[in-house]
Design a protein around this motif. Structure first.
Motif, PDB file in Angstrom:
ATOM      1  N   VAL A  50       0.846  -1.202   0.000  1.00 47.52           N
ATOM      2  CA  VAL A  50       0.000   0.000   0.000  1.00 47.52           C
ATOM      3  C   VAL A  50       0.877   1.246   0.000  1.00 47.52           C
ATOM      4  CG1 VAL A  50      -1.686   1.341   1.331  1.00 47.52           C
ATOM      5  CG2 VAL A  50      -1.985  -1.133   1.057  1.00 47.52           C
ATOM      6  N   ASP A  52       3.816   1.553  -1.347  1.00 47.56           N
ATOM      7  CA  ASP A  52       4.317   1.685  -2.715  1.00 47.56           C
ATOM      8  C   ASP A  52       3.246   2.250  -3.654  1.00 47.56           C
ATOM      9  OD1 ASP A  52       6.719   0.654  -1.858  1.00 47.56           O
ATOM     10  OD2 ASP A  52       6.346  -1.368  -2.633  1.00 47.56           O
ATOM     11  N   ILE A  53       2.013   1.780  -3.481  1.00 44.03           N
ATOM     12  CA  ILE A  53       0.907   2.277  -4.310  1.00 44.03           C
ATOM     13  C   ILE A  53       0.690   3.771  -4.075  1.00 44.03           C
ATOM     14  CG2 ILE A  53      -1.608   2.196  -4.617  1.00 44.03           C
ATOM     15  CD1 ILE A  53      -1.360  -0.880  -4.085  1.00 44.03           C
ATOM     16  N   ARG A  56       3.401   5.965  -5.567  1.00 43.68           N
ATOM     17  CA  ARG A  56       3.308   6.067  -7.027  1.00 43.68           C
ATOM     18  C   ARG A  56       2.075   6.848  -7.479  1.00 43.68           C
ATOM     19  NH1 ARG A  56       2.481   1.003  -7.961  1.00 43.68           N
ATOM     20  NH2 ARG A  56       0.341   1.098  -8.675  1.00 43.68           N
ATOM     21  N   VAL A  57       0.928   6.580  -6.846  1.00 38.55           N
ATOM     22  CA  VAL A  57      -0.356   7.074  -7.349  1.00 38.55           C
ATOM     23  C   VAL A  57      -0.768   8.410  -6.739  1.00 38.55           C
ATOM     24  CG1 VAL A  57      -2.838   6.530  -7.382  1.00 38.55           C
ATOM     25  CG2 VAL A  57      -1.167   4.760  -7.906  1.00 38.55           C
ATOM     26  N   LEU A 115      -5.169  -4.501  -1.400  1.00 37.29           N
ATOM     27  CA  LEU A 115      -4.729  -3.660  -2.520  1.00 37.29           C
ATOM     28  C   LEU A 115      -5.924  -3.095  -3.277  1.00 37.29           C
ATOM     29  CD1 LEU A 115      -1.674  -5.640  -3.953  1.00 37.29           C
ATOM     30  CD2 LEU A 115      -1.830  -4.125  -1.971  1.00 37.29           C
ATOM     31  N   TYR A 119      -6.652   0.967  -3.890  1.00 40.93           N
ATOM     32  CA  TYR A 119      -6.911   1.613  -5.178  1.00 40.93           C
ATOM     33  C   TYR A 119      -8.286   2.283  -5.187  1.00 40.93           C
ATOM     34  CZ  TYR A 119      -2.785  -0.394  -7.431  1.00 40.93           C
ATOM     35  OH  TYR A 119      -1.489  -0.700  -7.789  1.00 40.93           O
ATOM     36  N   GLU A 165     -10.471   0.487  -9.565  1.00 38.85           N
ATOM     37  CA  GLU A 165      -9.997  -0.631  -8.733  1.00 38.85           C
ATOM     38  C   GLU A 165      -9.799  -1.882  -9.584  1.00 38.85           C
ATOM     39  OE1 GLU A 165     -12.259  -3.599  -5.582  1.00 38.85           O
ATOM     40  OE2 GLU A 165     -12.930  -1.526  -5.764  1.00 38.85           O
ATOM     41  N   ALA A 168      -6.852  -1.444 -12.015  1.00 39.05           N
ATOM     42  CA  ALA A 168      -5.557  -1.534 -11.334  1.00 39.05           C
ATOM     43  C   ALA A 168      -5.232  -2.973 -10.957  1.00 39.05           C
ATOM     44  CB  ALA A 168      -5.556  -0.634 -10.091  1.00 39.05           C
ATOM     45  N   GLU A 172      -2.071  -5.371 -11.834  1.00 36.87           N
ATOM     46  CA  GLU A 172      -1.327  -6.091 -10.793  1.00 36.87           C
ATOM     47  C   GLU A 172      -1.183  -7.571 -11.141  1.00 36.87           C
ATOM     48  OE1 GLU A 172       0.055  -5.070  -7.884  1.00 36.87           O
ATOM     49  OE2 GLU A 172      -0.647  -3.008  -7.781  1.00 36.87           O
ATOM     50  N   TYR A 191      -2.545   5.068 -12.484  1.00 37.60           N
ATOM     51  CA  TYR A 191      -1.858   3.876 -11.986  1.00 37.60           C
ATOM     52  C   TYR A 191      -0.341   4.002 -12.069  1.00 37.60           C
ATOM     53  CZ  TYR A 191      -0.335  -0.950 -11.479  1.00 37.60           C
ATOM     54  OH  TYR A 191       0.302  -2.076 -11.058  1.00 37.60           O
TER      55      TYR A 191
END
Length: 202
Positions: A50, A52-53, A56-57, A115, A119, A165, A168, A172, A191
């Motif tokens: 999470v 990392d997400i 990035r996002v 995850l 998202y 969601e 994404a 993944e 994303y």
């Protein structure tokens, strides 16, 4: 469920750094509450994923992740109920604050569901920041769908968040083909971090 290990850990991701508290830690929103719950083997990996997400996002977003998440059920979408603090609360997977960039996630789900929740809730915050052109592109593809009972799941903001969601999660799982000129093009920008980079540069 008896005999399963439980935890009262609550993780906080702020400025893309991970901190640790407990279910007794103060939350920014008083209508949400964490309680002790099942300790999952993937807990640390899910928190890092999470983080990392978010990095990035939407790196400006703060996230709280705890074992069980409860909300005062203003709608009928909660899947379970329990009497807590003399109020009726419904268990939920996640929540997003529209007034400030904060999301909440229940960690006692499977890692793919954690995850998915991340998202979904991040899109609720990002949705408000899309340009008029981006919103039109998404709206063209996400207008109507299944006629869900109760109304909540039919709300356009919920449909849009679920559409992102699902997109994404498909990435993944290894999907790489994007349909240009559709909502997927906007979703890919979000994303991969291009949308966040554009906001940072503005």
């Amino acid at each position: 469920m008896t005999g399963l290990p439980t935890t009262d850990r609550v993780w906080c991701i702020r400025d893309c750094r991970v901190g640790l508290g407990t279910i007794r830690s103060k939350l920014p929103h008083t209508d949400l509450e964490f309680s002790a719950g099942r300790a999952r083997l993937h807990e640390r990996e899910a928190v890092e994923a999470v983080r990392d997400i978010i990095e990035r996002v939407a790196p400006w977003v703060t996230a709280y992740l705890g074992p069980q998440l409860w909300s005062n059920p203003k709608t009928d979408n909660a899947d379970d109920y329990e009497l807590m603090n003399k109020k009726r609360y419904g268990r939920i997977n996640g929540a997003a604050s529209y007034k400030d960039p904060v999301i909440y996630i229940r960690l006692s789900q499977s890692m793919p569901d954690v995850l998915a929740t991340a998202y979904h809730e991040l899109f609720h915050i990002i949705d408000l920041l899309l340009s008029k052109e981006q919103r039109k592109m998404v709206a063209r593809d996400v207008i109507r769908g299944r006629d869900y009972p109760g109304g909540y799941y039919q709300e356009i903001m919920e449909r849009r968040a679920r559409a992102f969601e699902y997109f994404a999660l498909s990435i993944e799982e290894g999907r790489r083909n994007i349909i240009r000129g559709t909502a997927e093009e906007v979703f890919e920008e979000i994303y991969c971090g291009a949308f966040a980079a554009q906001l940072a540069a503005a």
